[in-house]
Design a protein around this motif. Structure first.
Motif, short mmCIF file in Angstrom:
data_model
loop_
_atom_site.label_atom_id
_atom_site.label_comp_id
_atom_site.label_asym_id
_atom_site.label_seq_id
_atom_site.Cartn_x
_atom_site.Cartn_y
_atom_site.Cartn_z
N PRO A 256 34.89 -70.09 -27.98
CA PRO A 256 33.91 -71.04 -28.20
C PRO A 256 34.45 -72.46 -28.41
O PRO A 256 33.92 -73.65 -27.87
CB PRO A 256 33.12 -70.48 -29.60
CG PRO A 256 33.15 -69.33 -29.59
CD PRO A 256 34.46 -69.19 -29.13
N TYR A 259 34.96 -75.37 -25.16
CA TYR A 259 34.09 -75.95 -24.86
C TYR A 259 33.89 -77.28 -25.27
O TYR A 259 33.35 -78.31 -25.01
CB TYR A 259 32.39 -75.41 -25.00
CG TYR A 259 32.31 -74.20 -24.25
CD1 TYR A 259 31.57 -74.43 -22.84
CD2 TYR A 259 32.73 -73.18 -24.58
CE1 TYR A 259 31.56 -73.40 -21.81
CE2 TYR A 259 32.45 -71.81 -23.46
CZ TYR A 259 32.04 -72.17 -22.59
OH TYR A 259 31.93 -71.20 -21.37
N ILE A 289 27.44 -74.84 -21.07
CA ILE A 289 27.67 -74.47 -22.49
C ILE A 289 27.12 -73.51 -23.13
O ILE A 289 27.76 -72.53 -23.65
CB ILE A 289 28.00 -75.89 -23.20
CG1 ILE A 289 28.85 -76.84 -22.91
CG2 ILE A 289 28.12 -75.57 -24.74
CD1 ILE A 289 28.89 -78.05 -23.54
N LEU A 293 28.53 -69.89 -24.24
CA LEU A 293 28.29 -69.51 -25.54
C LEU A 293 27.81 -68.19 -25.83
O LEU A 293 28.00 -67.16 -26.36
CB LEU A 293 28.00 -70.62 -26.65
CG LEU A 293 28.78 -71.84 -26.64
CD1 LEU A 293 27.99 -73.04 -27.49
CD2 LEU A 293 30.12 -71.54 -27.30
N TYR A 294 26.70 -68.02 -25.02
CA TYR A 294 25.99 -66.77 -25.05
C TYR A 294 26.73 -65.55 -24.67
O TYR A 294 26.70 -64.50 -25.10
CB TYR A 294 24.54 -66.82 -24.46
CG TYR A 294 23.75 -65.55 -24.57
CD1 TYR A 294 22.88 -65.43 -25.71
CD2 TYR A 294 23.76 -64.83 -23.32
CE1 TYR A 294 22.36 -64.30 -25.58
CE2 TYR A 294 22.96 -63.56 -23.52
CZ TYR A 294 22.30 -63.32 -24.36
OH TYR A 294 21.45 -62.27 -24.54
N ILE A 296 29.73 -65.41 -24.36
CA ILE A 296 30.97 -64.90 -25.72
C ILE A 296 30.37 -64.33 -26.91
O ILE A 296 30.81 -63.17 -27.33
CB ILE A 296 31.40 -66.14 -26.16
CG1 ILE A 296 32.28 -66.93 -25.02
CG2 ILE A 296 32.43 -66.06 -27.59
CD1 ILE A 296 32.83 -68.44 -25.35
N HIS A 297 29.21 -64.59 -27.25
CA HIS A 297 28.35 -63.79 -28.17
C HIS A 297 28.25 -62.57 -27.73
O HIS A 297 28.38 -61.48 -28.59
CB HIS A 297 26.84 -64.66 -28.63
CG HIS A 297 25.88 -63.88 -29.31
ND1 HIS A 297 26.23 -63.49 -30.72
CD2 HIS A 297 24.78 -63.18 -28.75
CE1 HIS A 297 25.32 -62.66 -31.20
NE2 HIS A 297 24.38 -62.43 -30.01
N ARG A 300 31.03 -60.41 -28.24
CA ARG A 300 31.51 -60.06 -29.67
C ARG A 300 30.62 -58.77 -30.06
O ARG A 300 31.30 -57.88 -30.71
CB ARG A 300 30.95 -61.18 -30.46
CG ARG A 300 32.23 -62.29 -30.30
CD ARG A 300 31.98 -63.41 -31.40
NE ARG A 300 32.81 -64.49 -31.50
CZ ARG A 300 32.63 -65.48 -32.23
NH1 ARG A 300 31.59 -65.81 -32.83
NH2 ARG A 300 33.74 -66.51 -32.36
#
Length: 315
Positions: A256, A259, A289, A293-294, A296-297, A300
């Motif tokens: 994250p 970015y 962005i 980020l979503y 990457i979420h 995880r």
């Protein structure tokens, strides 16, 4: 007492990794600034060559000081060549783009690379990628269209060059995944600089006197030498920061942070060149962005689920 002592080194490593990743986000846009400044008087091909020649020259002493072997198994040479060719092409396309485009616009389009990696992983490499991450990737592509549309209207086909960078960099990442397990990062950087330099030099020699705007080399004048050195220096420094950051902290923690490179590039573009993205471009950047980020979420969440499933006792 024992728990605190054992946890501290791990925490320190993660903090060091985060600090190095933040350093990458600051130094990588400085490479772009130096390249854009150099492009006012130096052809794109020559700037690209300088980036790799300086990288090779900077990494050579570290290979020697660290006692690393420059020998690479024959089985890895094809991958090394592919890595250098992909980074060479990606760099050339990006410098060609920022010669006329604002830094933030071009960089935002390049951030589609992780989406390309994900889609290639799913549909070509057969990796397990869920529909939500595929959806996020597609939304990211929509954001890229928001950025490209005004850029294409203002600058023409050159607005598509960052897409070439994104594709080249995506496959560069895929090749690097395999090589990084077998070759030391410093040796890898040295060989990439060396091979790319050897690819650049014949092109420059053949292009001399042809009058081709992007390739015909010139003798740099005055401060242009500083910009060319800056391109190679900041490229080497930023890539080594990222490499060592990933060796100290989990990629899920660092991803994250990457970015942050976009707002830094936007600020430098405004301060140095007076460029600032318009409303449509800013909307596209926000979409890219957000989608990144979503994604990457979701990665995880998927990783945690896999850990839980593997840890569960058999029934």
């Amino acid at each position: 007492m024992t728990r605190v002592a054992s946890a501290s080194p791990s925490t320190d490593r993660i903090l060091a990794g985060v600090a190095l990743m933040l350093g990458f986000c600051v130094t990588a846009p400085l490479l772009d600034v130096a390249a854009k400044l150099a492009s006012t008087s130096v052809p794109v091909g020559q700037i690209t060559a300088a980036r790799f020649i300086v990288q090779c020259a900077l990494m050579a002493p570290f290979v020697w000081i660290m006692g690393l072997s420059v020998r690479v198994p024959r089985a890895q040479w094809l991958a090394l060549l592919a890595r250098a060719v992909l980074l060479f092409g990606a760099t050339f396309c990006f410098i060609a783009a920022i010669r006329v485009m604002p830094l933030a616009d071009a960089l935002a389009i390049v951030f589609v690379a992780p989406f390309i990696v994900l889609l290639v992983g799913k549909f070509y490499l057969g990796e397990d990628v869920g529909p939500r991450r595929v959806g996020a990737a597609l939304v990211g592509f929509v954001g890229v269209l928001f950025v490209i549309q005004p850029s294409f209207a203002a600058f023409g086909a050159v607005a598509l060059f960052p897409l070439g960078t994104a594709v080249g960099f995506a496959f560069y990442i895929l090749v690097t995944r395999g090589l990084s397990r077998r070759v030391h990062p410093v040796t890898l950087q040295f060989h990439t600089g060396l091979i790319a330099s050897l690819l650049c030099l014949p092109v420059m020699i053949l292009a001399e006197g042809t009058g081709i705007d992007m390739l015909d080399p010139v003798w740099p004048d005055g401060i242009a030498w500083l910009w060319l050195l800056g391109v190679g220096f900041f490229a080497t420094l930023s890539h080594m920061m990222m490499t060592y950051a990933l060796s100290l902290a989990p990629s899920a923690t660092l991803a994250p942070l990457q970015y942050l490179e976009l707002p830094v590039a936007t600020l430098l573009g405004y301060l140095v060149f007076g460029d600032f993205p318009n409303a449509l471009t800013l909307t596209g950047i926000a979409i890219i962005i957000g989608a990144g980020l979503y994604m990457i979420h979701r990665e995880r969440v998927t990783a945690r689920q896999l850990i839980t499933e593997r840890a569960a006792p058999p029934i």
